[in-house]
Design an enzyme around this catalytic site. Structure first.
Site, PDB file in Angstrom:
ATOM      1  N   GLU A 160     -58.644  67.043  82.841  1.00  0.00           N
ATOM      2  CA  GLU A 160     -58.237  65.277  83.585  1.00  0.00           C
ATOM      3  C   GLU A 160     -58.080  64.449  84.687  1.00  0.00           C
ATOM      4  O   GLU A 160     -57.517  63.784  84.785  1.00  0.00           O
ATOM      5  CB  GLU A 160     -56.840  64.695  82.253  1.00  0.00           C
ATOM      6  CG  GLU A 160     -55.972  65.976  82.840  1.00  0.00           C
ATOM      7  CD  GLU A 160     -54.941  66.134  81.629  1.00  0.00           C
ATOM      8  OE1 GLU A 160     -54.280  64.689  82.306  1.00  0.00           O
ATOM      9  OE2 GLU A 160     -54.412  67.376  80.916  1.00  0.00           O
ATOM     10  N   CYS A 210     -54.430  67.285  78.636  1.00  0.00           N
ATOM     11  CA  CYS A 210     -54.248  68.966  78.879  1.00  0.00           C
ATOM     12  C   CYS A 210     -54.641  70.096  77.910  1.00  0.00           C
ATOM     13  O   CYS A 210     -54.723  71.352  77.044  1.00  0.00           O
ATOM     14  CB  CYS A 210     -52.410  69.841  78.679  1.00  0.00           C
ATOM     15  SG  CYS A 210     -51.907  68.657  80.190  1.00  0.00           S
ATOM     16  N   HIS A 243     -48.144  75.777  76.605  1.00  0.00           N
ATOM     17  CA  HIS A 243     -49.118  74.995  76.947  1.00  0.00           C
ATOM     18  C   HIS A 243     -47.455  74.687  78.082  1.00  0.00           C
ATOM     19  O   HIS A 243     -46.215  74.755  77.552  1.00  0.00           O
ATOM     20  CB  HIS A 243     -49.796  73.374  77.014  1.00  0.00           C
ATOM     21  CG  HIS A 243     -49.225  72.885  77.790  1.00  0.00           C
ATOM     22  ND1 HIS A 243     -50.719  72.848  78.611  1.00  0.00           N
ATOM     23  CD2 HIS A 243     -48.626  71.224  78.090  1.00  0.00           C
ATOM     24  CE1 HIS A 243     -49.900  71.825  79.850  1.00  0.00           C
ATOM     25  NE2 HIS A 243     -49.022  70.883  78.898  1.00  0.00           N
TER      26      HIS A 243
HETATM   27  N1  CAA Z   1     -28.963  72.477  88.228  1.00  0.00           N
HETATM   28  C1  CAA Z   1     -29.380  73.020  86.802  1.00  0.00           C
HETATM   29  N2  CAA Z   1     -30.107  72.902  85.527  1.00  0.00           N
HETATM   30  C2  CAA Z   1     -30.294  70.685  85.632  1.00  0.00           C
HETATM   31  C3  CAA Z   1     -29.504  70.607  87.192  1.00  0.00           C
HETATM   32  C4  CAA Z   1     -28.643  71.059  88.196  1.00  0.00           C
HETATM   33  N3  CAA Z   1     -28.341  70.645  89.428  1.00  0.00           N
HETATM   34  N4  CAA Z   1     -29.318  69.378  86.923  1.00  0.00           N
HETATM   35  C5  CAA Z   1     -30.379  69.200  85.875  1.00  0.00           C
HETATM   36  N5  CAA Z   1     -30.682  70.068  85.472  1.00  0.00           N
HETATM   37  C6  CAA Z   1     -31.474  70.272  84.330  1.00  0.00           C
HETATM   38  C7  CAA Z   1     -31.467  69.475  83.186  1.00  0.00           C
HETATM   39  O1  CAA Z   1     -30.224  69.880  82.686  1.00  0.00           O
HETATM   40  C8  CAA Z   1     -31.966  69.466  82.074  1.00  0.00           C
HETATM   41  O2  CAA Z   1     -31.910  71.276  81.914  1.00  0.00           O
HETATM   42  P1  CAA Z   1     -32.112  70.755  79.600  1.00  0.00           P
HETATM   43  O3  CAA Z   1     -33.947  70.050  78.903  1.00  0.00           O
HETATM   44  O4  CAA Z   1     -32.705  71.940  79.308  1.00  0.00           O
HETATM   45  O5  CAA Z   1     -31.108  69.714  79.000  1.00  0.00           O
HETATM   46  C9  CAA Z   1     -34.093  69.582  83.539  1.00  0.00           C
HETATM   47  O6  CAA Z   1     -32.773  70.470  84.640  1.00  0.00           O
HETATM   48  C10 CAA Z   1     -34.546  68.900  83.703  1.00  0.00           C
HETATM   49  O7  CAA Z   1     -33.251  67.405  83.915  1.00  0.00           O
HETATM   50  P2  CAA Z   1     -34.231  65.841  83.624  1.00  0.00           P
HETATM   51  O8  CAA Z   1     -33.951  66.270  82.345  1.00  0.00           O
HETATM   52  O9  CAA Z   1     -31.968  65.722  84.387  1.00  0.00           O
HETATM   53  O10 CAA Z   1     -35.080  65.738  84.031  1.00  0.00           O
HETATM   54  P3  CAA Z   1     -35.776  64.785  84.724  1.00  0.00           P
HETATM   55  O11 CAA Z   1     -35.079  63.084  83.645  1.00  0.00           O
HETATM   56  O12 CAA Z   1     -35.689  64.580  86.062  1.00  0.00           O
HETATM   57  O13 CAA Z   1     -37.044  64.958  83.793  1.00  0.00           O
HETATM   58  C11 CAA Z   1     -39.308  65.849  83.104  1.00  0.00           C
HETATM   59  C12 CAA Z   1     -38.057  66.296  83.216  1.00  0.00           C
HETATM   60  C13 CAA Z   1     -39.174  64.969  81.971  1.00  0.00           C
HETATM   61  C14 CAA Z   1     -40.020  67.235  83.054  1.00  0.00           C
HETATM   62  C15 CAA Z   1     -39.843  65.634  84.652  1.00  0.00           C
HETATM   63  O14 CAA Z   1     -39.966  66.233  85.483  1.00  0.00           O
HETATM   64  C16 CAA Z   1     -41.274  65.026  83.835  1.00  0.00           C
HETATM   65  O15 CAA Z   1     -41.375  63.774  83.357  1.00  0.00           O
HETATM   66  N6  CAA Z   1     -42.197  64.942  84.497  1.00  0.00           N
HETATM   67  C17 CAA Z   1     -43.712  65.231  83.454  1.00  0.00           C
HETATM   68  C18 CAA Z   1     -44.037  65.361  81.754  1.00  0.00           C
HETATM   69  C19 CAA Z   1     -44.280  66.470  81.640  1.00  0.00           C
HETATM   70  O16 CAA Z   1     -44.121  67.657  82.162  1.00  0.00           O
HETATM   71  N7  CAA Z   1     -43.754  66.510  80.239  1.00  0.00           N
HETATM   72  C20 CAA Z   1     -43.764  68.075  79.880  1.00  0.00           C
HETATM   73  C21 CAA Z   1     -44.236  67.478  77.799  1.00  0.00           C
HETATM   74  S1  CAA Z   1     -45.952  66.838  77.381  1.00  0.00           S
HETATM   75  C22 CAA Z   1     -47.130  67.814  78.746  1.00  0.00           C
HETATM   76  O17 CAA Z   1     -46.715  68.850  78.358  1.00  0.00           O
HETATM   77  C23 CAA Z   1     -48.647  67.128  78.654  1.00  0.00           C
HETATM   78  C24 CAA Z   1     -48.581  67.818  80.548  1.00  0.00           C
HETATM   79  O18 CAA Z   1     -48.388  68.495  81.000  1.00  0.00           O
HETATM   80  C25 CAA Z   1     -48.238  66.415  81.799  1.00  0.00           C
END
Ligand code: CAA
Length: 409
Positions: A82, A114, A246
């Site tokens: 991609e 992906c 994945h």
């Molecule tokens: N200490 C320990 N853990 C902490 C923490 C701290 N101080 N602060 C936050 N966390 C934890 C949260 O509790 C959370 O854990 P859970 O999911 O188990 O609840 C984790 O860290 C992430 O925190 P947030 O959800 O608040 O993080 P975020 O809002 O910044 O976003 C995300 C996380 C959505 C994955 C972001 O990184 C993102 O958008 N990533 C890209 C999209 C992605 O990878 N999607 C996956 C599915 S789609 C797919 O698979 C296709 C692809 O390849 C893209």
């Protein structure tokens, strides 16, 4: 019925890495969020002189050099990505040229976010099984550079890398049960990249929900296709010795495994109290999933290659021990399409390493500012001198007359 699957496998990552602790410092985020919350330690950073073409060719080149496959044995070259470099000329065509594959070869680029790597693997397996291959082999390469905007939630989940697989009727590493796989598709805007944008856009939390819904759908279709033959009435951890998902970030694999075991228990009508359910997931995750995330923690997201980076980790560290054993694989591509399938490790599993461990050990860590500069540059420096320690075979040397040019090192 003859087996079909992966005969040999090579993998490649760029020579630079960024520690997630360093990124957390720069972005003012608690580093535990990236380490514990997402499960990441470092991510691979592609310099401006590497792209989907060089990553793919650098992953596949060693397969030809050490005699695992000959150039005139390849009749189908599929590159899943991609991170395309041109709207018309496929990455597969550049790779075909760089690797000097025989001209009697169908070359195609595949795209479905992906999921593309699995689409390519299944297409190749069916080409072999149909007899159209006439004894030849397919080269399948999954290659990507995962980029999100600076300071976005997706930024810690970047990465870059490629996995090349020779698919044939001699599945020395992995026989793929492509006849009984389960699929799921639905139209969603969870992750996308409009034409001409370098960085992906994502609705992060929604993308996680879409992934898990697709897992459930693909697993249900797998059960229907399988007709109880593989799964029977047994819990999944007793059916498969390992699970590969994945892995955009390792914590996603935990969420997936938790959901899969829950769905499986519900479909079998099994009622467990919550403590027992959590214990089963934790035990199974620790022994059947976590060990195979070792490379993902260090590489980050490699989009199409991500599932196969997990396969490389499994083959390298546990291949020999798991010979003859069945494993489950789940592929997800945003947009979305997903597939759940089974495979059996071959007699050569673990015998020839993917090369990833060595590449990862020799990487150079960059500071935040260097990472930002590399990411901001769209073309390599005209006076490009490849740094010492580069272990690839090809680099991108820039565009001339709007034609991308590559050269061997
Ligand atoms: N200490 C320990 N853990 C902490 C923490 C701290 N101080 N602060 C936050 N966390 C934890 C949260 O509790 C959370 O854990 P859970 O999911 O188990 O609840 C984790 O860290 C992430 O925190 P947030 O959800 O608040 O993080 P975020 O809002 O910044 O976003 C995300 C996380 C959505 C994955 C972001 O990184 C993102 O958008 N990533 C890209 C999209 C992605 O990878 N999607 C996956 C599915 S789609 C797919 O698979 C296709 C692809 O390849 C893209």
């Amino acid at each position: 019925m003859n087996d079909v699957g992966i005969e040999s496998l090579g993998a490649y990552v760029p020579m630079y890495s960024l520690a997630l602790d360093e990124l957390a410092r720069g972005r003012g985020v608690d580093p535990r969020k990236y380490r514990a919350g997402l499960g990441l330690e470092t991510m691979a950073i592609a310099p401006p002189w590497e792209d989907a073409v060089t990553l793919a060719a650098n992953a596949a080149a060693p397969l030809f050099e050490d005699g695992r496959v000959a150039r005139d044995e390849i009749g189908l070259l599929l590159v899943a990505t991609e991170s395309a470099v041109d709207h018309a000329r496929p990455v597969a065509s550049f790779v075909h040229e760089l690797l000097r594959v025989h001209p009697a070869c169908r070359t195609v680029e595949l795209k479905h976010a992906c999921y593309g790597g699995t689409a390519a693997l299944m297409t190749a397996a069916q080409w072999i099984a149909s007899g159209a291959a006439r004894g030849r082999k397919a080269l399948v390469v999954a290659t990507d550079v995962a980029r999100y905007g600076f300071g976005t939630a997706g930024e810690p989940t970047q990465g870059a890398g490629a996995v090349a697989m020779v698919v044939s009727s001699v599945p020395w590493l992995l026989a793929v049960d492509f006849r009984r796989s389960g699929s799921f598709a639905e139209g969603v805007f969870d992750f996308w990249r409009p034409l001409e944008r370098r960085e992906a856009l994502v609705d992060g939390k929604y993308s996680v929900d879409c992934y898990l819904r697709a897992l459930e759908g693909a697993y249900d279709d797998f059960r229907a296709a399988d007709g109880g033959r593989t799964v029977g009435g047994r819990p999944l951890p007793d059916v498969f010795r390992a699970f590969l998902y994945h892995t955009p970030f390792p914590k996603m694999a935990w969420k997936a495994h938790d959901r899969l075991l829950d769905v499986d228990a519900r479909r079998r009508g099994e009622e467990l109290d919550e403590a027992e359910r959590e214990r089963r997931v934790a035990d199974s995750f620790a022994s059947q999933v976590a060990p195979h995330l070792a490379f993902a923690r260090l590489v980050g997201n490699t989009y199409t290659a991500s599932l196969y980076v997990g396969l490389a980790a499994l083959l390298d560290a546990a291949g020999e021990r798991l010979r003859g054993e069945r494993i489950a694989l789940f592929s997800y591509g945003s947009g979305c399409c997903a597939e759940f399938f089974a495979a059996t490790l071959g007699a050569g599993a673990g015998a020839s390493p993917s090369g990833l461990a060595g590449l990862l050990a020799s990487r150079r860590a960059v500071a935040l500012e260097e990472y930002e500069a590399m990411r901001a540059a769209t073309e390599p420096d005209a006076s490009l001198r490849v740094p010492d320690g580069f272990r690839g075979r090809f680099v991108y040397r820039g565009s001339e007359d709007e034609r991308r040019r590559y050269r061997p090192v």
